[in-house]
Design a protein around this motif. Structure first.
Motif, PDB file in Angstrom:
ATOM      1  N   THR A  88      42.878  32.805  22.568  1.00 50.10           N
ATOM      2  CA  THR A  88      43.118  33.707  21.445  1.00 50.10           C
ATOM      3  C   THR A  88      41.772  34.264  20.993  1.00 50.10           C
ATOM      4  N   VAL A  89      41.785  35.566  20.690  1.00 50.37           N
ATOM      5  CA  VAL A  89      40.535  36.259  20.391  1.00 50.37           C
ATOM      6  C   VAL A  89      40.495  36.591  18.908  1.00 50.37           C
ATOM      7  N   TYR A  90      39.337  36.353  18.281  1.00 56.01           N
ATOM      8  CA  TYR A  90      39.232  36.583  16.835  1.00 56.01           C
ATOM      9  C   TYR A  90      38.264  37.682  16.461  1.00 56.01           C
ATOM     10  N   ARG A  91      37.461  38.166  17.426  1.00 54.24           N
ATOM     11  CA  ARG A  91      36.467  39.190  17.064  1.00 54.24           C
ATOM     12  C   ARG A  91      35.991  39.905  18.323  1.00 54.24           C
ATOM     13  N   GLY A  92      35.129  40.906  18.112  1.00 54.52           N
ATOM     14  CA  GLY A  92      34.554  41.646  19.233  1.00 54.52           C
ATOM     15  C   GLY A  92      33.524  40.815  19.978  1.00 54.52           C
ATOM     16  N   PRO A  93      33.027  41.352  21.105  1.00 57.58           N
ATOM     17  CA  PRO A  93      32.166  40.550  21.986  1.00 57.58           C
ATOM     18  C   PRO A  93      30.685  40.572  21.635  1.00 57.58           C
ATOM     19  N   TYR A  94      30.291  41.289  20.588  1.00 59.67           N
ATOM     20  CA  TYR A  94      28.849  41.466  20.379  1.00 59.67           C
ATOM     21  C   TYR A  94      28.349  40.831  19.092  1.00 59.67           C
ATOM     22  N   GLU A  95      28.993  39.725  18.655  1.00 51.71           N
ATOM     23  CA  GLU A  95      28.567  39.098  17.397  1.00 51.71           C
ATOM     24  C   GLU A  95      27.375  38.178  17.630  1.00 51.71           C
ATOM     25  N   PHE A  96      26.218  38.786  17.901  1.00 50.66           N
ATOM     26  CA  PHE A  96      25.005  37.992  18.055  1.00 50.66           C
ATOM     27  C   PHE A  96      24.290  37.936  16.711  1.00 50.66           C
ATOM     28  N   SER A  97      23.564  36.823  16.461  1.00 48.37           N
ATOM     29  CA  SER A  97      22.789  36.642  15.227  1.00 48.37           C
ATOM     30  C   SER A  97      23.662  36.854  13.995  1.00 48.37           C
ATOM     31  N   SER A  98      24.917  36.373  14.058  1.00 47.05           N
ATOM     32  CA  SER A  98      25.802  36.512  12.915  1.00 47.05           C
ATOM     33  C   SER A  98      25.367  35.537  11.819  1.00 47.05           C
ATOM     34  N   SER A 133      25.556  61.352  27.069  1.00 50.12           N
ATOM     35  CA  SER A 133      24.599  60.503  27.778  1.00 50.12           C
ATOM     36  C   SER A 133      23.458  60.104  26.857  1.00 50.12           C
ATOM     37  N   ALA A 134      23.000  61.078  26.043  1.00 49.64           N
ATOM     38  CA  ALA A 134      21.918  60.766  25.114  1.00 49.64           C
ATOM     39  C   ALA A 134      22.390  59.800  24.040  1.00 49.64           C
ATOM     40  N   VAL A 135      23.663  59.953  23.596  1.00 50.55           N
ATOM     41  CA  VAL A 135      24.208  59.007  22.615  1.00 50.55           C
ATOM     42  C   VAL A 135      24.088  57.592  23.162  1.00 50.55           C
ATOM     43  N   LYS A 136      24.452  57.426  24.433  1.00 50.79           N
ATOM     44  CA  LYS A 136      24.392  56.090  25.016  1.00 50.79           C
ATOM     45  C   LYS A 136      22.952  55.592  25.093  1.00 50.79           C
ATOM     46  N   THR A 137      22.055  56.465  25.532  1.00 54.71           N
ATOM     47  CA  THR A 137      20.660  56.035  25.689  1.00 54.71           C
ATOM     48  C   THR A 137      20.066  55.613  24.349  1.00 54.71           C
ATOM     49  N   PHE A 138      20.303  56.429  23.318  1.00 55.85           N
ATOM     50  CA  PHE A 138      19.745  56.061  22.015  1.00 55.85           C
ATOM     51  C   PHE A 138      20.395  54.794  21.483  1.00 55.85           C
ATOM     52  N   ASN A 139      21.673  54.585  21.786  1.00 57.54           N
ATOM     53  CA  ASN A 139      22.311  53.356  21.334  1.00 57.54           C
ATOM     54  C   ASN A 139      21.726  52.123  22.012  1.00 57.54           C
ATOM     55  N   TRP A 140      21.376  52.272  23.303  1.00 60.35           N
ATOM     56  CA  TRP A 140      20.733  51.121  23.965  1.00 60.35           C
ATOM     57  C   TRP A 140      19.390  50.829  23.309  1.00 60.35           C
ATOM     58  N   GLY A 163      26.241  50.956  17.586  1.00 60.40           N
ATOM     59  CA  GLY A 163      27.217  52.047  17.675  1.00 60.40           C
ATOM     60  C   GLY A 163      28.291  51.802  18.715  1.00 60.40           C
ATOM     61  N   TYR A 164      29.021  50.676  18.588  1.00 60.87           N
ATOM     62  CA  TYR A 164      30.051  50.341  19.580  1.00 60.87           C
ATOM     63  C   TYR A 164      31.052  51.482  19.774  1.00 60.87           C
ATOM     64  N   HIS A 165      31.593  51.985  18.666  1.00 63.71           N
ATOM     65  CA  HIS A 165      32.626  53.021  18.808  1.00 63.71           C
ATOM     66  C   HIS A 165      32.077  54.280  19.469  1.00 63.71           C
ATOM     67  N   SER A 166      30.857  54.665  19.084  1.00 64.83           N
ATOM     68  CA  SER A 166      30.298  55.879  19.691  1.00 64.83           C
ATOM     69  C   SER A 166      30.052  55.638  21.178  1.00 64.83           C
ATOM     70  N   MET A 167      29.747  54.383  21.571  1.00 68.82           N
ATOM     71  CA  MET A 167      29.594  54.082  22.992  1.00 68.82           C
ATOM     72  C   MET A 167      30.904  54.326  23.731  1.00 68.82           C
ATOM     73  N   VAL A 168      32.015  53.853  23.133  1.00 70.88           N
ATOM     74  CA  VAL A 168      33.322  54.040  23.768  1.00 70.88           C
ATOM     75  C   VAL A 168      33.643  55.523  23.887  1.00 70.88           C
ATOM     76  N   PHE A 169      33.452  56.256  22.784  1.00 71.37           N
ATOM     77  CA  PHE A 169      33.809  57.673  22.825  1.00 71.37           C
ATOM     78  C   PHE A 169      32.897  58.441  23.778  1.00 71.37           C
ATOM     79  N   ALA A 170      31.639  57.973  23.905  1.00 66.67           N
ATOM     80  CA  ALA A 170      30.739  58.639  24.852  1.00 66.67           C
ATOM     81  C   ALA A 170      31.230  58.439  26.283  1.00 66.67           C
ATOM     82  N   ILE A 171      31.725  57.236  26.590  1.00 68.28           N
ATOM     83  CA  ILE A 171      32.270  57.007  27.938  1.00 68.28           C
ATOM     84  C   ILE A 171      33.432  57.959  28.196  1.00 68.28           C
TER      85      ILE A 171
END
Lengths: 225, 588
Positions: free
Chosen positions: B550-560, B351-358, B304-312
């Protein structure tokens, strides 16, 4: 200056970058800084409002302690210096550095005179017995308090808020005069401002207009009402 | 691909011919400034800890001579027995050092400076010289605060919140110069934070590398950006209040002195109007960095990357309208109190949104329990406890019962130590390689983690119980009250655990210093992360990149599924990736 793509040097700003705001860094930085200045003056002005409305008695009537006429002239001077700032900015946009120097110098003089008159006002007020802690014992103003023309209970708050708010505004004007003088000597006189590059004038202008705006608010609430 | 090729043969971005002074002392390089902040604020962390140990001695063993207390002068602890007037200085200065000179600079001063340009892909901050001033005004503030411990009347005595009129009138507090130095120091801290914040904001808005769009920013950068906005708008209010306090102290104004018409409550409003955003300044960067580390340690994209941002953003916004919950007991219109209560309770949602996302990020991840990951997971667990006790005190009726007791002390240490400091114990080893080119020792890191985790809980969990029993917050000698005497064994237990907790930190400091010279060389990317900073040599060179990446994607592309390895760096161009418009524009 604003055309990043045209003059890209890989190691010097502006670097190639994702599109942010179409405002160069110094100007954006000044806007951001002014946001924090708004909060600073909001704290001082908010304090004034709270203390005045919650004061244990009547507030001193305008015009008894402070000299409105001389400060009204000072206000007019500061507004004029904002106008001359705009004229300097317009001149360099038209590519006329000579005219820009003239108007910038006039702005500096306006600002310096403002500070000078404020210092004169402070000396005068302190002589008459108006100090940050209120009214000095045995002074001219203390007699007015004794006669009941000034409220004894709130003079301490009056002094506290007056000197803090106008003092910090004066400090800001002084900083503005110093930065403009610095830019005048190091950039304007050697002819470093051109039709293409005048970021310093624009940025210091933003600051100057802000300081002017704050004064209009302070003059109204401290001197007039 | 150019950046990948460039980093295969690490070379300094450009020749570095600055003198030692320009390079390490009056440096304008964001990485050096970050490291300067790191050393100085770790020192203040130690100072704050030492002050806490003295407090714990007095609470656990009141009236007994403190071991080593003989070195303190007669005015503080004659014969090693702590005096009440020294105890209140300890309380005040422990809070002040930890909040303003340890946690805040460790999170913001160190990591905003170090990470922002590296993670968004630029050569330095927008205003490097202003950045330098930010560090040096912080340093001056720290010196003034440290010196205030040694002035004749002693340091400030009104608690770190400096409630007026105790703080404003020297005849009430008994300290004069120490109080004034506190005000001056805090004004300088405010200046430092404002200068830093305007730099971070401008840099993030305007200097992101081509392709680094807003929603490709790592959550650490997002949280530091929002934190900078909070700092920019909150610190001037504190500075303004501290200036008025200083004027009350030295030139006889009457802002906060009710005897002359001023208002003591006004100080509380100004202080907490700053103070509550400050709480989020102390936790949001921790949340952001923990998000990066948990995604890395779980080898999964952040949930939930976007919800993390909006939660901040939501937490930061709500942070402005809740300050009254610190003042339920100060006297307040009940209707106003209710609205503060409701707005405070609403913060539980983001805060709960963030915790559940972690937790969602970790769920079925390929977990790697490295030292940073262990500490990051501990952050989540401890933050939940601290967050839940926060809901207790947000409710006005409950708060009236626990206000100014050890329940509050337990809560704030669960979020500031269990939260912020565990996040730092995660972040320091995680980015240590990029600062110094070496890894911190993994085995001792784990020993430090487990001992800290255990002793930390032994210290702070029982404080909840003490608080429920009515143990007052800033009390000098709990045994003077009959109702607290049965709890004295618990106080002793907490004190002994606290000494062990402090001793455990020696492991961390030794590991930190030992690894500077003897740690295992880390290579470019020891954690197999996607962020831009890991494409640079370790330590990162002056100027960072020869050409910005130059950047081509977001920072969390693990196990792509697109690549055989389980991480996909932001700079790696796959055949399906399009060149960002800003990158092609720059090539002309």
């Amino acid at each position: 200056m604003t055309h990043a793509a045209a003059t890209v040097d890989q190691m010097r700003p502006p670097y190639p970058a994702e599109r942010g705001l179409d405002v160069y860094n110094t100007k954006l930085g000044m806007w951001v800084f002014l946001a924090s200045e708004v909060m600073f003056f909001a704290a001082l002005i908010g304090t004034y409002i709270i203390l005045r409305f919650g004061a244990p008695g009547e507030w001193a009537k305008p015009g008894i302690v402070l000299n409105i006429k001389i400060t009204a002239f000072n206000t007019f001077l500061l507004i004029c210096s904002s106008v001359s700032m705009v004229k300097a900015y317009a001149a360099i946009q038209d590519g006329d550095p000579k005219k820009m120097r003239f108007w910038l110098l006039l702005t500096i003089l306006g600002g310096a005179t403002f500070v000078g008159i404020q210092v004169y006002e402070y000396i005068h007020l302190i002589e008459h017995g108006f100090v940050p802690s209120g009214v000095r014992e045995g002074s001219e103003l203390a007699e007015l308090v004794a006669k009941g023309q000034l409220p004894a209970a709130t003079m301490g708050l009056y002094g506290s808020t007056f000197f803090t708010m106008t003092g910090f505004h004066g400090f800001h004007v002084t900083c503005g005069v110093i930065s403009m003088t610095y830019l005048y000597l190091t950039k304007a006189l050697p002819g470093k401002y051109t039709k293409q590059s005048y970021g310093g004038i624009e940025t210091v202008g933003l600051y100057w207009h802000f300081v002017d705006l704050v004064w209009i608010i302070l003059f109204t609430i401290v001197y007039l009402i | 691909m150019t950046t990948v090729a460039a980093t295969a043969h690490p070379a300094p971005a450009h020749h570095d011919d600055r003198s030692f002074i320009r390079k390490y002392v009056f440096s304008t390089d964001h990485k050096i400034i970050g490291i300067q902040f790191l050393f100085v604020s770790l020192f203040f962390l130690l100072v704050g800890g030492l002050l806490a140990m003295q407090m714990r001695w007095q609470l656990g063993f009141p009236g007994k001579p403190m071991p080593g207390g003989g070195v303190l002068p007669e005015t503080m602890a004659p014969g090693g027995v702590i005096l009440p007037e020294y105890y209140i200085q300890l309380v005040t200065m422990h809070g002040t050092f930890m909040v303003f000179f340890a946690i805040m600079p460790l999170l913001v001063g160190v990591y905003a400076n170090f990470l922002i340009p590296l993670k968004i892909g630029t050569h330095d901050m927008a205003f490097p010289r202003i950045n330098m001033w930010s560090f040096w005004s912080f340093f001056a503030a720290g010196l003034v605060m440290l010196a205030s411990l040694f002035v004749p009347d002693g340091a400030a005595r009104a608690g770190w919140t400096m409630y007026a009129p105790l703080s404003a009138r020297h005849d009430l507090s008994g300290a004069s110069f120490g109080q004034e130095m506190w005000s001056v120091s805090i004004i300088l801290v405010g200046l430092s934070s404002i200068l830093g914040s305007l730099n971070y904001i401008t840099t993030i808005i305007n200097n992101r590398a081509p392709g680094m769009t807003w929603f490709r920013l790592p959550l650490s950068v997002w949280s530091l950006f929002i934190t900078a906005i909070l700092g920019l708008l909150a610190l001037p209010v504190l500075s303004g209040a501290a200036i008025m306090l200083l004027f009350d102290q030295i030139i006889g104004t009457h802002f906060f002195d009710p005897a002359a018409g001023g208002q003591a409550l006004l100080w509380q409003h100004l202080f907490w109007f700053f103070g509550h955003p400050e709480v989020y300044i102390l936790i949001l960067p921790a949340m952001g960095m923990v998000s990066d580390i948990i995604a890395n340690g779980s080898r999964k994209p952040i949930f939930g990357y976007h919800s993390m941002v909006f939660a901040i953003v939501a937490i930061a916004f709500l942070g402005w309208i809740v300050w009254g919950h610190h003042m339920f007991m100060s006297g307040m219109n009940p209707t106003l109190g209710s609205s503060f209560m409701v707005s405070t309770l609403v913060i539980a949602v983001p805060s709960a949104v963030k915790t559940f996302n972690w937790m969602g990020t970790m769920w079925r991840g390929n977990l790697r329990f490295t030292v940073p990951m262990l500490n990051a997971v501990a952050f989540v667990a401890m933050f939940v406890i601290g967050g839940l006790s926060g809901i207790f005190m947000a409710a006005t009726p409950v708060d009236m019962f626990i206000h100014d007791t050890y329940f509050i002390v337990a809560h704030l240490h669960y979020v500031l130590f269990g939260g912020s400091l565990f996040a730092l114990f995660a972040a320091i080893p995680y980015w240590y390689p990029k600062m110094f080119g070496r890894l911190m020792h993994e085995g001792w890191g784990k020993v430090h983690f487990w001992l800290t985790f255990i002793f930390y809980n032994l210290v702070f969990f029982p404080m909840h119980i003490l608080g429920m029993a009515g143990h007052m917050r800033r009390i000098y000698d709990p045994t003077q009250y009959a109702f607290l005497q049965p709890y004295q064994p618990m106080n002793e237990f907490i004190s002994i655990s606290a000494f062990l907790l402090f001793a455990t930190q020696i492991i961390f400091f030794v590991n930190f210093w030992w690894s500077l010279k003897r740690g295992k060389p880390s290579g470019l990317n020891p954690w197999q992360d996607n962020g831009l900073e890991w494409t640079l040599p370790s330590p990162a060179p002056h100027g960072n990149w020869e050409r910005v990446p130059t950047v081509y994607r977001g920072p969390y592309e693990f196990s792509s599924p697109q690549v055989p390895e389980d991480y996909l760096p932001q700079t790696r161009r796959l055949p399906s990736d399009r060149e960002p418009a800003a990158a092609s524009a720059a090539r002309h």
